[in-house]
Design a protein around this motif. Structure first.
Motif, PDB file in Angstrom:
ATOM      1  N   GLY A  69      58.103  35.775  31.667  1.00  0.00           N
ATOM      2  CA  GLY A  69      57.652  36.697  32.714  1.00  0.00           C
ATOM      3  C   GLY A  69      57.665  38.133  32.237  1.00  0.00           C
ATOM      4  O   GLY A  69      57.023  38.489  31.260  1.00  0.00           O
ATOM      5  N   ALA A  70      58.425  38.968  32.928  1.00  0.00           N
ATOM      6  CA  ALA A  70      58.503  40.385  32.568  1.00  0.00           C
ATOM      7  C   ALA A  70      59.060  40.566  31.156  1.00  0.00           C
ATOM      8  O   ALA A  70      58.722  41.523  30.465  1.00  0.00           O
ATOM      9  N   ALA A  71      59.908  39.641  30.725  1.00  0.00           N
ATOM     10  CA  ALA A  71      60.409  39.571  29.350  1.00  0.00           C
ATOM     11  C   ALA A  71      61.004  40.880  28.841  1.00  0.00           C
ATOM     12  O   ALA A  71      60.737  41.307  27.726  1.00  0.00           O
ATOM     13  N   HIS A  72      61.832  41.504  29.631  1.00  0.00           N
ATOM     14  CA  HIS A  72      62.443  42.761  29.223  1.00  0.00           C
ATOM     15  C   HIS A  72      63.658  42.596  28.311  1.00  0.00           C
ATOM     16  O   HIS A  72      64.043  43.544  27.631  1.00  0.00           O
ATOM     17  N   LEU A  73      64.260  41.411  28.290  1.00  0.00           N
ATOM     18  CA  LEU A  73      65.507  41.230  27.541  1.00  0.00           C
ATOM     19  C   LEU A  73      65.396  41.614  26.058  1.00  0.00           C
ATOM     20  O   LEU A  73      66.208  42.419  25.582  1.00  0.00           O
ATOM     21  N   LEU A  80      69.172  49.107  22.717  1.00  0.00           N
ATOM     22  CA  LEU A  80      70.607  49.404  22.776  1.00  0.00           C
ATOM     23  C   LEU A  80      71.368  49.026  21.515  1.00  0.00           C
ATOM     24  O   LEU A  80      72.473  49.521  21.295  1.00  0.00           O
ATOM     25  N   SER A  81      70.829  48.138  20.701  1.00  0.00           N
ATOM     26  CA  SER A  81      71.561  47.600  19.557  1.00  0.00           C
ATOM     27  C   SER A  81      70.945  48.070  18.241  1.00  0.00           C
ATOM     28  O   SER A  81      69.720  48.147  18.119  1.00  0.00           O
ATOM     29  N   PRO A  82      71.779  48.330  17.233  1.00  0.00           N
ATOM     30  CA  PRO A  82      71.246  48.675  15.914  1.00  0.00           C
ATOM     31  C   PRO A  82      70.822  47.439  15.103  1.00  0.00           C
ATOM     32  O   PRO A  82      70.310  47.575  14.000  1.00  0.00           O
ATOM     33  N   LEU A  83      71.019  46.255  15.659  1.00  0.00           N
ATOM     34  CA  LEU A  83      70.709  45.014  14.947  1.00  0.00           C
ATOM     35  C   LEU A  83      69.237  44.640  15.080  1.00  0.00           C
ATOM     36  O   LEU A  83      68.577  45.018  16.050  1.00  0.00           O
ATOM     37  N   PRO A  84      68.728  43.854  14.126  1.00  0.00           N
ATOM     38  CA  PRO A  84      67.370  43.332  14.291  1.00  0.00           C
ATOM     39  C   PRO A  84      67.323  42.349  15.459  1.00  0.00           C
ATOM     40  O   PRO A  84      68.229  41.527  15.620  1.00  0.00           O
ATOM     41  N   VAL A  85      66.280  42.464  16.253  1.00  0.00           N
ATOM     42  CA  VAL A  85      66.075  41.586  17.401  1.00  0.00           C
ATOM     43  C   VAL A  85      64.753  40.854  17.205  1.00  0.00           C
ATOM     44  O   VAL A  85      63.730  41.471  16.888  1.00  0.00           O
ATOM     45  N   ILE A  86      64.807  39.550  17.412  1.00  0.00           N
ATOM     46  CA  ILE A  86      63.614  38.714  17.337  1.00  0.00           C
ATOM     47  C   ILE A  86      63.341  38.221  18.753  1.00  0.00           C
ATOM     48  O   ILE A  86      64.173  37.548  19.356  1.00  0.00           O
ATOM     49  N   GLY A  87      62.177  38.552  19.275  1.00  0.00           N
ATOM     50  CA  GLY A  87      61.811  38.137  20.616  1.00  0.00           C
ATOM     51  C   GLY A  87      61.046  36.830  20.616  1.00  0.00           C
ATOM     52  O   GLY A  87      60.161  36.620  19.796  1.00  0.00           O
ATOM     53  N   SER A 100      54.700  37.265  28.826  1.00  0.00           N
ATOM     54  CA  SER A 100      55.934  37.429  28.052  1.00  0.00           C
ATOM     55  C   SER A 100      55.631  38.023  26.678  1.00  0.00           C
ATOM     56  O   SER A 100      56.310  38.942  26.216  1.00  0.00           O
ATOM     57  N   LEU A 101      54.620  37.474  26.031  1.00  0.00           N
ATOM     58  CA  LEU A 101      54.231  37.961  24.705  1.00  0.00           C
ATOM     59  C   LEU A 101      53.866  39.437  24.759  1.00  0.00           C
ATOM     60  O   LEU A 101      54.371  40.237  23.963  1.00  0.00           O
ATOM     61  N   TYR A 102      53.011  39.810  25.688  1.00  0.00           N
ATOM     62  CA  TYR A 102      52.601  41.217  25.792  1.00  0.00           C
ATOM     63  C   TYR A 102      53.792  42.122  26.063  1.00  0.00           C
ATOM     64  O   TYR A 102      53.885  43.215  25.502  1.00  0.00           O
ATOM     65  N   SER A 103      54.689  41.685  26.909  1.00  0.00           N
ATOM     66  CA  SER A 103      55.857  42.502  27.223  1.00  0.00           C
ATOM     67  C   SER A 103      56.708  42.748  25.982  1.00  0.00           C
ATOM     68  O   SER A 103      57.172  43.856  25.748  1.00  0.00           O
ATOM     69  N   ILE A 104      56.889  41.713  25.175  1.00  0.00           N
ATOM     70  CA  ILE A 104      57.765  41.829  24.006  1.00  0.00           C
ATOM     71  C   ILE A 104      57.110  42.632  22.879  1.00  0.00           C
ATOM     72  O   ILE A 104      57.776  43.438  22.230  1.00  0.00           O
ATOM     73  N   VAL A 105      55.828  42.441  22.644  1.00  0.00           N
ATOM     74  CA  VAL A 105      55.206  43.115  21.498  1.00  0.00           C
ATOM     75  C   VAL A 105      54.848  44.573  21.764  1.00  0.00           C
ATOM     76  O   VAL A 105      54.608  45.313  20.820  1.00  0.00           O
ATOM     77  N   ALA A 117      55.449  33.473  17.991  1.00  0.00           N
ATOM     78  CA  ALA A 117      54.467  32.910  18.916  1.00  0.00           C
ATOM     79  C   ALA A 117      55.144  32.422  20.197  1.00  0.00           C
ATOM     80  O   ALA A 117      56.342  32.126  20.209  1.00  0.00           O
ATOM     81  N   ILE A 118      54.367  32.315  21.239  1.00  0.00           N
ATOM     82  CA  ILE A 118      54.875  31.847  22.524  1.00  0.00           C
ATOM     83  C   ILE A 118      55.557  30.490  22.338  1.00  0.00           C
ATOM     84  O   ILE A 118      54.972  29.553  21.793  1.00  0.00           O
ATOM     85  N   GLY A 119      56.806  30.428  22.758  1.00  0.00           N
ATOM     86  CA  GLY A 119      57.559  29.183  22.709  1.00  0.00           C
ATOM     87  C   GLY A 119      58.052  28.760  21.342  1.00  0.00           C
ATOM     88  O   GLY A 119      58.620  27.683  21.191  1.00  0.00           O
ATOM     89  N   ASN A 120      57.876  29.577  20.319  1.00  0.00           N
ATOM     90  CA  ASN A 120      58.211  29.157  18.951  1.00  0.00           C
ATOM     91  C   ASN A 120      59.569  29.692  18.509  1.00  0.00           C
ATOM     92  O   ASN A 120      59.675  30.488  17.573  1.00  0.00           O
TER      93      ASN A 120
END
Length: 173
Positions: A69-73, A80-87, A100-105, A117-120
């Protein structure tokens, strides 16, 4: 004593767990210590802030964040974090995960989130393993072996295709 986690696999809801299982399986395959948590950017924002601010202090090296959905996480944790994040964009009923994809990228400059990719979630797990392998020669060798096994699998299929021809191969699929 169990090794402390190096990868955090987080999701906005327990409904995301079936998707995120792919990242869990990859961590298990490569024997990477991991943790799994439900952290909602919208329903538990204070928990999310505490997690993101402290993950690196606890020894986490990479965060995999799944959200639908909004995919803000993923983006909020990356902010907030200095670590690499993979959405990991989780598929939704309404828009099949494109939302979700658009929100994250669509992250602003300076706050990157690697996105698969979505769901991957499998690829998210593999990307986390490769990030860790860049500083661990034993793990790097396991990644190389894994990649070779993928190539070997394709070549076995090609050999079977050569032997059977395309029509008989297709019938056996």
């Amino acid at each position: 004593m169990q090794n402390p986690p190096q990868v955090s696999i987080i999701m906005g809801s327990d409904s995301d767990l079936p998707t995120m299982q792919g990242a869990i399986a990859i961590c298990q395959k490569f024997q990477i210590p991991y943790e799994v948590a439900i952290i909602s950017a919208h329903r538990t924002p204070h928990r999310m802030v505490e997690f993101a601010n402290n993950a690196h202090i606890r020894g986490i090296k990479v965060i995999i964040a799944g959200a639908g959905g909004a995919a803000h996480l993923p983006g909020m944790v990356a902010a907030l974090s200095p670590l690499p994040v993979i959405g990991v964009p989780v598929s939704t009923r309404q828009l099949n995960g494109v939302d979700s994809l658009y929100s994250i990228v669509q992250m602003p400059k300076g706050i990157p989130v690697a996105t698969v990719a979505i769901g991957n979630a499998d690829n998210a797990g593999l990307l986390a393993v490769q990030m860790l392998a860049s500083h661990n020669t034993e793990l790097l060798e396991r990644v190389i072996t894994y990649r070779q096994s993928l190539a070997d699998m394709v070549m076995e299929k090609q050999s079977k295709l050569d032997d059977l021809g395309s029509e008989r191969y297709l019938q056996q699929m």
